[in-house]
Structure formats: structure tokens, C-alpha cells
Design an enzyme around this catalytic site. Structure first.
Site: not given
Ligand code: BGC
Length: 749
Positions: A259
Site C-alpha cells: 500500500d
Molecule cells: C490507500 C489505498 C490506495 C492508495 C493509492 C492508500 O492510502 O490505502 O487503498 O489504493 O492509497 O491511492
């Protein structure tokens, strides 16, 4: 010696020559890995800032000398999330705002979910993106998790099958998906480091099962690890999770990524089999190179990750040179989203619905005038429009009470000033800041007069949540005194005139319903149904559409009734933010100091949601799987037979009512000992093992539903047999309440 040199030189020259001419193709991935320098390998496993598509969340690094392009990754679960406008460009790049994940699961219809996936996948393709960072598939462990709206259900089978249908739909368009957040991202408070302490059994049967089903049924191109720690090890650095479970046991063939900002030590991330560090940056590249050079990281592990990144790249439209149009068919996709909203809306209580067309409606609740289409954070979408309920009802042929409408219009103007989104106005769009919602309005005289004029009243209640923050039960599960007063006042005034009241729940998850449901006549839950969701609601209110959604979550009487509520963060926002802020500067130490902040104990084990309530016989307001219809169905005596690898249950469903409609057959494995709640070893009274929705059945029409239940998802089964006393049970909810019907004693199957 001379001979050897003479022989070796031409061979080396050949390799150098080949490497120079080498261009990546799906047939030469091992050679390409060999041809990369250590620095290039590090760059490939670390995200890179390439703004090919404005607003996309991430990209990979291009290596032009080897024909390796940069591919683009973008959020998210309710629609593609990219910037709708670009500097110096007249064109807009809006994406369809589909219903939230929770509502997809509420359709219990994999065809509809697949269609949404196809439409969303087409927008991904036509806007030049390669991988959609969706679906979100974490289990609703507690209704106050701020991101539950993005996720599907408290049940792993429903969530896993919904995810699989979505993934297959998106990937049918030749683009990838990224199932997330693997695993146990069940709270937002201190999400970067909170340690989930959980048993192997709960992981295997509940929290990992959802991912297992999705991976086995649909092979997503990629998986995103979660931020949190699992039993003391960061998910992003967890070899057991990524290499042993996901790849080893389940046969996952794709690429894994962190993530955004997840993971702490580069060598642990890469050696665990996590292929891509997102969103990356020079620090991570340098760290990987250093780790290889000083022996902390085996280059072979890095090569394995690079190979998998290249395997992903060669599948993408970018690599294949697809000429995207930047003009997906948003109008037809809007219809797909609307159909999903129709299928996912759940009729919780029915007395007067549906209303005749042209009915005079007095529309109350600020939510009716500021309808919520989706949640906040990376799961939000830049949609071209949101149709308010007020507009949807007028366009749908209802007559709205003018005085009520005027009152709310004025009130909303004032509230808009109070709730100004300063960040958005400044063009910052800080999605993690909570936007203030308008307060509830009440004018008793207006309500009493409206009750004399209008034929019926509709009240909309709203709840929004989003990434990085959990909901607070006190203000988000329970209704405010303003909302309670509104229900009381409208119900009293309309009932004293012999008229009815409908409540519409336009919410991101569970809210309290038990204390007021007897005061109103009809209740619908439409979740956050996307840009055209209010149109689906209008069609259901007037009976053009017969509701067929079923709850993918339990609506408990009290939030405290949820088994995990003892072990779930409920601290005030500013305090939580402070904690998060402090802890988010992660120093690699897993702390076990503050309960529900540093660590969360999954004490309830596999007894999540209805598994708990049904086992202890605890009353709930509306149970998992519940939902009514405007027609009635009759079921035949269902038959169960043993088939290769599992069981097949068949049920004949007949529409015996006066309207066409769809029914849902839900098959549960029932444990003989009702009322047993033994977190460490007991089995729940009920576990969903299969489901199917009928097609549209006209009056007197019948459909035979056949449901295959694989052995491997029946954890109680031993050697292909169910222990004595277990049986499959079909639960019906189209009727007055959740009545159960025993269909067979499977002890001898
Ligand atoms: C989130 C993810 C997301 C990523 C990219 C993170 O803060 O937890 O779900 O895909 O950001 O935007």
C-alpha cells in the site's frame, strides 16, 4: 588457456550484442532480468512518478533501453479515480461514480457486479490506465471501520465471490485489478502500524478466506498488502502471508505491491516476495541497492520480484501499444451503475410502498437535498454529477411539496456557507480532511402543515466515512437528537393525518434502527449508491423496480452488541489523529502499549457479525442476508446431493405474488449446537456456504436454482463428509422476518 579465451570471447560478445538489442517481450523475461543492472532492477520494483494520466495514484519506472514502458496504476473501488480536468486542456476526464463496494455485495448478484466491473474496466482502458487499485475486500469486522463502505461484507464467502465477479469483469477488458488490503486492514485508526493479533483459525476461515476465494476464482493481476502488522510482522514484509499462503497455498500467479507508504525495511519487503514498493522514491531505490551490496538482500530475491513486475508489464495495454480514446461511453456506464443500485437497495420494512406514480411527497432530511453518492478518500471518484433525491423524485413523476422544498433550499444555502470546504475551494482537495455535513433541520409548523397537504413523507438520513479515520459509534452509529426529533415529529404529524412515512438510509454502513423503526412505515437502505443511485431509489419508491437487495451486514440493536466492539478503537477524532500522527513515524518497532491503538485483539475469533449473533441467540435489528420484496415467493422442498468435490443444493423458487421480482436463495451450514459461543474452538450456528439470485420472475413463474457448495469452504467437513448433525439450511427473508427452513440432514452425506 589461449584456446579457452578464443572460445569464450565470441560467446561473451554475443551476449553483449544480444543484451544491447534486447527488447522486453513475454518470451524473454528471464533474459531481460539478466540484462538489467542492479540499479535498474531496484528502479523496477519501486514506484515512480510518471504523470501519464493526471491524478493516477502510481506508476512503474520505464527502462527504455530494454523496451520496458512505465505502466499506470489508479484507484479505486467505486470507479476509476483520476483528475477530471487538466491544465490547458478543454476536455474533461470524469469517471462514472458507481455504487460503493458494500452495495455491490448487497446485490447478491454476480452478473450485475461483473457488468459494473466491465464498465469500470473499460474506463480504465480508455483513459490509458493499466491497473485499477480495486477491489477492497477486507471483512467488516466492526461496523465503525471507516473504510467498510469500500469493502463488501462481514461474510467471507459473499465478499470473496463479489470480489471475484468484479475482478473478472474488470480484467475482461484487458486491464488489471489489485485486490486490497491484504490482510486484516479492519480499522483505520493508526492503520500504518497497528498490530492485529489474531488466531490462525480466524485468518484462515474469515480474514484470508475472502482473498483466497477471489484469488482462486478470478486470478487478479495484482494484490496490495495492507499497512498494519499481523501478529507482530508488517503485512508488507510478511513472507508467510505473501509467499507461503498467497503464492504457495493458493497458487497466485501475479504481482504483489505495498500500500502507499506501507512497509519499513526494503530488504524485508523484497525478500518476503512483495514485488513493488509504492509510491516509491529515490530512497527506496538506494536502499535496495545498498541492501544487495551489503548482503542484507539476496539478489536472487530481487530478481524474482523484477521478473514478476515484468510479467505484469507485458500483459498491460500500455505494453501492447493500445491506443486509448480518452472517451469512454460514460452514458452507458451510468446505466450499469444505476442497475447495480436498483439491485443492491434493500427494503427493510414495508407497509405502504410502493407509492402510486404522481404521489405528493414531502421530502425531509438534509440528505434528500445533499444526497451522498460515495465515501471519501482514495475510494472516492470524480464523477460528472450526482443526482439529488429531490431531482430524481421530480424527474421520476412524484410531486414534491413546494413549501418544504423551499424551506430546505434556503436552509441548505446557509449550511453550505457554514460547511465550506476550504481545502477544495483553494484547489487542494485534501481528501483526508473530513468534510462537514449539514446539520439536521426541523420546523414543526412546516411539518404539520405539510402533513395536511402531502400524501406521504420521505426522510433521508445520511452517514459518510472514509479513509484514514474510523467512525465513532456515539455520533455515527446512533442517530443525533436532531434526527430523532425529525423522525418523531414527521411520524406524529403524518400519522395523525392517516398518512405514511418512509425512511431512506443513505449511509456508509450500519446505523441504529431498532429504537425508531416501529415509528415509521417503510424503510429502505440504499447505502452510497453512486451518481445515479437516487434515480434507482425513485424507481423503487414508485414500484417501477421491485427491490431485491439483501443485507451484506448485520444491523445490530446496539453497536455494543457487535462482538468486536470491546476491541475496536473509539477515541475522539483529534486524539486519534494525534496518536496516528505520532505512531505513523514508524521506527520499525511493533508496540503493544495502547490497546486498539498499538494493537487490536481479535478476541471474537471467527465469530464475526451474524456468526456471533446467531450463535449466542442475540436479537438484532435486521439480520445479515435480510431484505423484502414487493412480491411473494414460494420455495419447493430443496434437494441436496453429494457431487464431486462438494454438494449441490437445488431449490425451486416460484413467484406467487402479483408483481415480477427476484429472490435470493441463501444456503447456510448449520451447526447442531445452537447457542454455542466458544471463540477458540466452537463452530458458529450459521455459516453462509452458497447463494444465488433468480432472474426476474413474472407472476406464477418458477426457476430452479442449483448451488454448488465446495468441500474446501466447509471447514467443519472432514474427509469430504459433514460431521453428524450438521445440515444445510436455507434462510428466507422475503416474508415477515428471517424464517429458517431446514432442508436436509447431511450427517450421512
Ligand atoms: C490507500 C489505498 C490506495 C492508495 C493509492 C492508500 O492510502 O490505502 O487503498 O489504493 O492509497 O491511492
Amino acid at each position: 588457456m589461449k584456446k579457452i579465451i578464443v572460445l569464450v570471447l565470441p560467446v561473451l560478445a554475443g551476449i553483449v550484442l544480444n543484451a544491447k538489442d534486447l527488447k522486453l517481450s513475454e518470451n524473454n523475461i528471464p533474459e531481460t532480468v539478466k540484462a538489467l543492472t542492479l540499479e535498474e532492477k531496484a528502479m523496477l520494483v519501486v514506484g515512480f512518478k510518471v504523470e501519464k494520466v493526471s491524478g493516477a495514484a502510481g506508476a512503474t519506472c520505464p527502462i527504455p533501453r530494454l523496451g520496458i514502458p512505465s505502466i499506470t496504476l489508479a484507484d479505486g473501488p467505486a470507479g476509476l479515480r483520476i483528475n477530471p480536468t487538466r491544465d490547458g486542456d478543454e476536455q474533461t476526464y470524469y469517471c462514472t461514480g458507481f455504487p460503493i463496494g458494500m452495495m455491490m455485495a448487497s446485490t447478491w448478484n454476480r452478473d450485475v457486479v461483473g457488468k459494473v466491473g466491465q464498465a469500470m474496466g473499460n474506463e480504465v482502458l480508455e483513459y490509458g490506465v493499466d491497473v485499477l487499485l480495486a477491489p477492497g475486500a477486507n471483512i467488516h469486522r466492526n461496523s465503525m471501520c471507516g473504510r467498510n463502505f469500500e469493502y463488501y461484507s462481514e461474510d467471507p464467502l459473499l465478499a470473496g465471490r463479489t470480489a471475484a465477479a468484479f475482478i473478472s469483469g474488470v480484467q475482461s477488458q484487458g486491464v488489471g485489478t489489485c485486490i486490497k488490503h491484504f490482510a486484516l486492514n479492519n480499522q483505520e485508526t493508526n492503520r500504518l502500524i497497528c498490530n492485529s493479533i489474531v488466531s490462525d483459525r480466524a485468518m484462515s476461515e474469515i480474514y484470508l478466506r475472502v482473498f483466497e476465494i477471489a484469488v482462486k476464482e478470478s486470478q487478479p493481476w495484482t494484490v496490495m498488502t495492507s499497512y498494519n502488522c499481523i501478529n507482530g510482522i508488517q503485512a508488507a514484509e510478511n513472507k508467510w502471508l505473501i509467499s507461503d499462503k498467497l503464492r504457495g497455498d493458493w497458487g497466485f500467479e501475479g504481482c504483489v505491491m505495498t500500500d502507499w507508504g506501507g512497509g519499513y525495511r526494503a530488504e524485508n519487503i523484497i525478500s518476503s516476495g512483495n514485488d513493488m514498493i509504492q509510491p516509491g522514491g529515490q530512497y527506496w531505490c538506494d536502499e535496495i541497492v545498498r541492501a544487495v551490496r551489503d548482503g542484507r538482500l539476496d539478489e536472487k530475491d530481487l530478481d524474482a520480484c523484477v521478473g514478476r513486475v515484468l510479467e505484469l508489464i507485458v500483459k498491460t495495454p500500455t505494453f501492447k501499444g493500445y491506443k486509448y480514446s480518452d472517451k469512454p461511453d460514460l452514458a452507458s456506464h451510468a446505466l450499469v451503475g444505476r442497475e447495480a443500485a436498483e439491485e443492491g437497495t434493500v427494503l427493510l420494512k414495508r407497509t405502504a410502498l410502493p407509492y402510486a406514480e404522481g404521489t405528493d411527497v414531502a421530502l425531509f432530511g438534509v440528505g434528500s437535498y445533499d444526497f451522498v453518492a460515495g465515501g471519501t478518500g482514495s475510494g472516492d471518484v470524480h464523477r460528472p454529477y450526482i443526482i439529488d433525491l429531490r431531482d430524481a423524485l421530480s424527474q421520476g413523476g412524484f410531486k414534491l411539496d413546494g413549501a418544504v422544498d423551499e424551506y430546505y433550499s434556503e436552509f441548505m444555502k446557509l449550511e453550505a456557507v457554514r460547511c465550506r470546504n476550504i481545502d477544495t475551494e483553494a484547489g487542494l482537495n485534501l481528501w483526508f480532511l473530513e468534510k462537514e455535513r449539514p446539520l439536521e433541520a426541523l420546523n414543526r409548523e412546516l411539518v404539520e402543515n405539510a402533513a395536511k397537504r402531502a400524501q406521504t413523507a420521505v426522510i433521508t438520513l445520511t452517514r459518510v466515512s472514509g479513509e484514514s479515520k474510523d467512525r465513532l459509534a456515539a455520533t455515527s452509529f446512533y442517530l443525533s437528537s436532531g434526527e430523532m426529533d425529525l423522525i418523531d415529529c414527521v411520524a406524529e404529524a403524518f400519522h395523525s393525518e392517516g398518512k405514511t412515512v418512509t425512511v431512506l438510509l443513505n449511509v456508509c454502513g450500519a446505523v441504529e434502527t431498532a429504537s425508531w423503526k416501529d415509528k415509521v412505515d417503510d424503510i429502505l437502505i440504499c447505502y452510497l449508491p453512486g451518481q445515479d443511485g437516487s434515480r434507482a431509489v425513485a424507481d423503487i419508491l414508485c414500484g417501477r423496480v421491485n427491490p431485491s437487495g439483501r443485507l451484506p451486514l448485520t444491523l445490530p440493536i446496539r453497536w455494543e452488541d457487535e462482538p468486536s466492539s470491546r476491541n475496536f478503537p473509539q477515541i475522539l477524532a483529534d486524539k486519534a489523529a494525534n496518536y496516528s500522527f505520532y505512531r505513523n513515524f514508524y521506527d520499525g518497532v511493533v508496540r503493544n502499549d495502547v490497546k486498539n491503538i498499538d494493537y487490536t485483539l481479535y478476541e471474537e475469533d471467527i465469530f464475526v457479525g451474524y456468526r456471533y449473533h446467531s450463535s449466542v441467540g442475540q436479537e438484532v435489528s435486521y439480520p445479515f442476508g435480510y431484505g423484502l420484496s414487493y412480491t411473494d415467493f414460494e420455495w419447493s422442498e430443496p434437494a441436496t446431493r453429494k457431487v464431486a468435490g462438494g454438494w449441490e443444493v437445488s431449490v425451486k423458487v416460484k413467484n406467487i405474488g402479483s408483481r415480477e421480482g427476484k429472490d435470493v436463495v441463501e444456503i447456510y451450514l448449520a451447526h447442531p449446537a445452537d447457542g454455542e459461543y466458544l471463540p477458540a474452538e466452537g463452530r458458529p450456528t450459521l455459516e453462509l456456504k452458497g447463494y444465488a439470485k433468480t432472474g426476474t420472475l413474472g407472476c406464477r413463474e418458477t426457476e430452479t436454482i442449483k448451488i454448488f457448495i465446495p468441500e474446501w469452504i466447509c471447514d467443519a467437513a472432514q474427509g469430504g463428509k459433514l460431521p453428524k448433525g450438521y445440515c444445510f439450511t436455507a434462510l428466507r427473508s422475503a416474508g415477515s422476518h428471517f424464517s429458517s427452513k431446514k432442508i436436509c440432514d447431511s450427517s450421512n452425506l
